[in-house]
Design a protein around this motif. Structure first.
Motif, PDB file in Angstrom:
ATOM      1  N   ASP A 180       0.867  -1.175   0.000  1.00 24.47           N
ATOM      2  CA  ASP A 180       0.000   0.000   0.000  1.00 24.47           C
ATOM      3  C   ASP A 180       0.904   1.226   0.000  1.00 24.47           C
ATOM      4  OD1 ASP A 180      -1.624   2.175   0.741  1.00 24.47           O
ATOM      5  OD2 ASP A 180      -2.961   0.919   1.924  1.00 24.47           O
ATOM      6  N   VAL A 181       1.004   1.896  -1.152  1.00 22.40           N
ATOM      7  CA  VAL A 181       1.986   2.975  -1.331  1.00 22.40           C
ATOM      8  C   VAL A 181       1.273   4.228  -1.845  1.00 22.40           C
ATOM      9  CG1 VAL A 181       4.175   3.656  -2.380  1.00 22.40           C
ATOM     10  CG2 VAL A 181       3.710   1.227  -1.932  1.00 22.40           C
ATOM     11  N   PRO A 182       0.972   5.196  -0.986  1.00 18.68           N
ATOM     12  CA  PRO A 182       0.264   6.400  -1.440  1.00 18.68           C
ATOM     13  C   PRO A 182       0.978   7.157  -2.557  1.00 18.68           C
ATOM     14  CG  PRO A 182       0.257   6.256   0.956  1.00 18.68           C
ATOM     15  CD  PRO A 182       1.179   5.184   0.472  1.00 18.68           C
ATOM     16  N   LEU A 183       2.299   7.226  -2.504  1.00 18.06           N
ATOM     17  CA  LEU A 183       3.057   8.036  -3.468  1.00 18.06           C
ATOM     18  C   LEU A 183       3.750   7.173  -4.517  1.00 18.06           C
ATOM     19  CD1 LEU A 183       4.602  10.667  -1.024  1.00 18.06           C
ATOM     20  CD2 LEU A 183       2.493  10.818  -2.345  1.00 18.06           C
ATOM     21  N   SER A 200      -3.848  18.394  -4.226  1.00 17.29           N
ATOM     22  CA  SER A 200      -2.988  18.993  -5.249  1.00 17.29           C
ATOM     23  C   SER A 200      -1.520  18.653  -5.035  1.00 17.29           C
ATOM     24  CB  SER A 200      -3.168  20.513  -5.277  1.00 17.29           C
ATOM     25  OG  SER A 200      -2.727  21.100  -4.064  1.00 17.29           O
ATOM     26  N   ALA A 201      -1.148  18.244  -3.810  1.00 10.83           N
ATOM     27  CA  ALA A 201       0.241  17.869  -3.531  1.00 10.83           C
ATOM     28  C   ALA A 201       0.574  16.494  -4.085  1.00 10.83           C
ATOM     29  CB  ALA A 201       0.498  17.894  -2.026  1.00 10.83           C
ATOM     30  N   GLN A 202      -0.455  15.728  -4.473  1.00  8.12           N
ATOM     31  CA  GLN A 202      -0.236  14.392  -5.016  1.00  8.12           C
ATOM     32  C   GLN A 202      -0.195  14.423  -6.543  1.00  8.12           C
ATOM     33  OE1 GLN A 202      -3.459  12.112  -3.164  1.00  8.12           O
ATOM     34  NE2 GLN A 202      -2.023  11.396  -1.616  1.00  8.12           N
ATOM     35  N   ALA A 203       0.125  13.268  -7.116  1.00  8.81           N
ATOM     36  CA  ALA A 203       0.105  13.142  -8.570  1.00  8.81           C
ATOM     37  C   ALA A 203      -1.306  13.387  -9.087  1.00  8.81           C
ATOM     38  CB  ALA A 203       0.563  11.742  -8.978  1.00  8.81           C
ATOM     39  N   THR A 204      -1.403  13.783 -10.330  1.00  9.81           N
ATOM     40  CA  THR A 204      -2.721  13.975 -10.917  1.00  9.81           C
ATOM     41  C   THR A 204      -3.412  12.620 -11.105  1.00  9.81           C
ATOM     42  OG1 THR A 204      -1.908  13.774 -13.189  1.00  9.81           O
ATOM     43  CG2 THR A 204      -1.894  15.990 -12.187  1.00  9.81           C
ATOM     44  N   ARG A 205      -4.705  12.681 -11.240  1.00  9.67           N
ATOM     45  CA  ARG A 205      -5.483  11.463 -11.490  1.00  9.67           C
ATOM     46  C   ARG A 205      -4.979  10.787 -12.757  1.00  9.67           C
ATOM     47  NH1 ARG A 205     -12.068  11.571 -12.374  1.00  9.67           N
ATOM     48  NH2 ARG A 205     -12.469   9.324 -11.995  1.00  9.67           N
ATOM     49  N   GLU A 206      -4.695  11.553 -13.785  1.00 12.51           N
ATOM     50  CA  GLU A 206      -4.243  11.013 -15.060  1.00 12.51           C
ATOM     51  C   GLU A 206      -2.895  10.299 -14.912  1.00 12.51           C
ATOM     52  OE1 GLU A 206      -7.308  13.853 -15.530  1.00 12.51           O
ATOM     53  OE2 GLU A 206      -5.344  14.099 -14.578  1.00 12.51           O
ATOM     54  N   LYS A 207      -1.995  10.861 -14.132  1.00  4.52           N
ATOM     55  CA  LYS A 207      -0.677  10.248 -13.947  1.00  4.52           C
ATOM     56  C   LYS A 207      -0.798   8.911 -13.236  1.00  4.52           C
ATOM     57  CE  LYS A 207       3.982  11.128 -12.189  1.00  4.52           C
ATOM     58  NZ  LYS A 207       4.887  12.100 -11.532  1.00  4.52           N
ATOM     59  N   ARG A 208      -1.693   8.829 -12.249  1.00  2.00           N
ATOM     60  CA  ARG A 208      -1.888   7.546 -11.570  1.00  2.00           C
ATOM     61  C   ARG A 208      -2.462   6.498 -12.520  1.00  2.00           C
ATOM     62  NH1 ARG A 208      -3.315  10.852  -7.176  1.00  2.00           N
ATOM     63  NH2 ARG A 208      -5.491  10.854  -7.851  1.00  2.00           N
ATOM     64  N   LEU A 209      -3.455   6.895 -13.296  1.00  2.00           N
ATOM     65  CA  LEU A 209      -4.096   5.934 -14.194  1.00  2.00           C
ATOM     66  C   LEU A 209      -3.141   5.429 -15.271  1.00  2.00           C
ATOM     67  CD1 LEU A 209      -7.628   7.572 -14.556  1.00  2.00           C
ATOM     68  CD2 LEU A 209      -7.017   5.533 -13.235  1.00  2.00           C
ATOM     69  N   GLU A 210      -2.165   6.238 -15.648  1.00  4.83           N
ATOM     70  CA  GLU A 210      -1.193   5.834 -16.668  1.00  4.83           C
ATOM     71  C   GLU A 210      -0.378   4.622 -16.236  1.00  4.83           C
ATOM     72  OE1 GLU A 210       1.262   9.153 -17.512  1.00  4.83           O
ATOM     73  OE2 GLU A 210      -0.235  10.208 -18.720  1.00  4.83           O
ATOM     74  N   ILE A 211      -0.144   4.455 -14.946  1.00  4.13           N
ATOM     75  CA  ILE A 211       0.713   3.364 -14.472  1.00  4.13           C
ATOM     76  C   ILE A 211      -0.095   2.141 -14.047  1.00  4.13           C
ATOM     77  CG2 ILE A 211       2.503   4.975 -13.711  1.00  4.13           C
ATOM     78  CD1 ILE A 211       1.543   4.391 -10.817  1.00  4.13           C
ATOM     79  N   ALA A 212      -1.418   2.199 -14.172  1.00  7.52           N
ATOM     80  CA  ALA A 212      -2.272   1.137 -13.649  1.00  7.52           C
ATOM     81  C   ALA A 212      -2.316  -0.080 -14.561  1.00  7.52           C
ATOM     82  CB  ALA A 212      -3.684   1.666 -13.436  1.00  7.52           C
ATOM     83  N   ASP A 213      -2.164  -1.260 -13.964  1.00  3.45           N
ATOM     84  CA  ASP A 213      -2.499  -2.501 -14.638  1.00  3.45           C
ATOM     85  C   ASP A 213      -3.960  -2.855 -14.368  1.00  3.45           C
ATOM     86  OD1 ASP A 213       0.165  -3.257 -15.664  1.00  3.45           O
ATOM     87  OD2 ASP A 213       0.676  -3.365 -13.545  1.00  3.45           O
TER      88      ASP A 213
END
Length: 210
Positions: free
Chosen positions: A111-114, A157-170
């Motif tokens: 479980d890794v928030p960042l 806003s301090a976290q990655a954007t929603r789009e950036k997270r979805l890009e790395i998702a399997d």
């Protein structure tokens, strides 16, 4: 062993997903929990944080005053980077120790928030992103965690954007849904993870995406 990276924006429901995965048999390595342990009173981590940010981030009992430190770092990206440079190596070392102690056939969920922010996806065989709309995130943070709207928006806003997270998702678990539906979705994901864990794999770890 199947190494799974689990992430999601604040308020997306990642903790609930990790709880449901543990109920089904996953071995959980919680980066947030470890992050608290490595800055507990008397640790080198807490000493380093105090040196970097001053004694004002310590509570009267000598423990870390998390709300005070949070107010400092989430409003300043440079200070957040300093905090991360202290805590993340300590969390990584402890996570590796816990992973090494798991059974060979385990599904180990980190479980890794960042995860997205620190480009950690290549470390895992599978990356799961728990996704929710910004409106849902904001509502949960204000209504359920008691944050002010300003503080909630600053943390988002301090976290990655929603789009950036979805890009790395399997695998993406969409969580703008009631708990019963989330449980069903997690059950399906768990079945998939068990299948992957027992399937022959030529590559021992997930390859970076181009």
């Amino acid at each position: 062993m199947l190494k799974v990276g689990l992430t999601g924006g604040i308020g997306a429901g990642k903790s609930e997903v990790s709880r449901l995965l543990v109920e089904r048999g996953a071995v959980l390595i919680d980066a947030d929990r470890i992050a608290r342990e490595v800055v507990a009173p008397g640790t080198p981590g807490l000493a380093a944080v105090s040196e970097a940010f001053g004694a004002g981030v310590l509570a009267a009992d000598g423990s870390l005053d998390r709300p005070r430190l949070g107010a400092i770092v989430f409003a300043d990206p440079d200070k957040l980077a300093v905090l991360n440079s202290i805590v993340h190596p300590l969390v990584g070392a402890r996570s590796r120790e816990l992973e090494a102690s798991a059974a060979e056939d385990a599904v180990v969920v980190h479980d890794v928030p960042l995860l997205a922010e620190n480009a950690l996806a290549p470390l895992y065989d599978v990356v799961i992103v728990v996704d929710a709309s910004p409106e849902t995130q904001l509502d949960r943070l204000v209504r359920l965690r008691g944050m002010t709207e300003e503080d909630a928006r600053a943390r988002m806003s301090a976290q990655a954007t929603r789009e950036k997270r979805l890009e790395i998702a399997d695998i993406v678990i969409h969580n703008d849904v009631p708990l019963a539906e989330l449980e069903r979705r997690v059950a399906d994901v768990w079945a998939d993870l068990v299948r992957r864990a027992h399937a022959p794999r030529e590559q021992p770890s997930r390859q970076p995406q181009e």
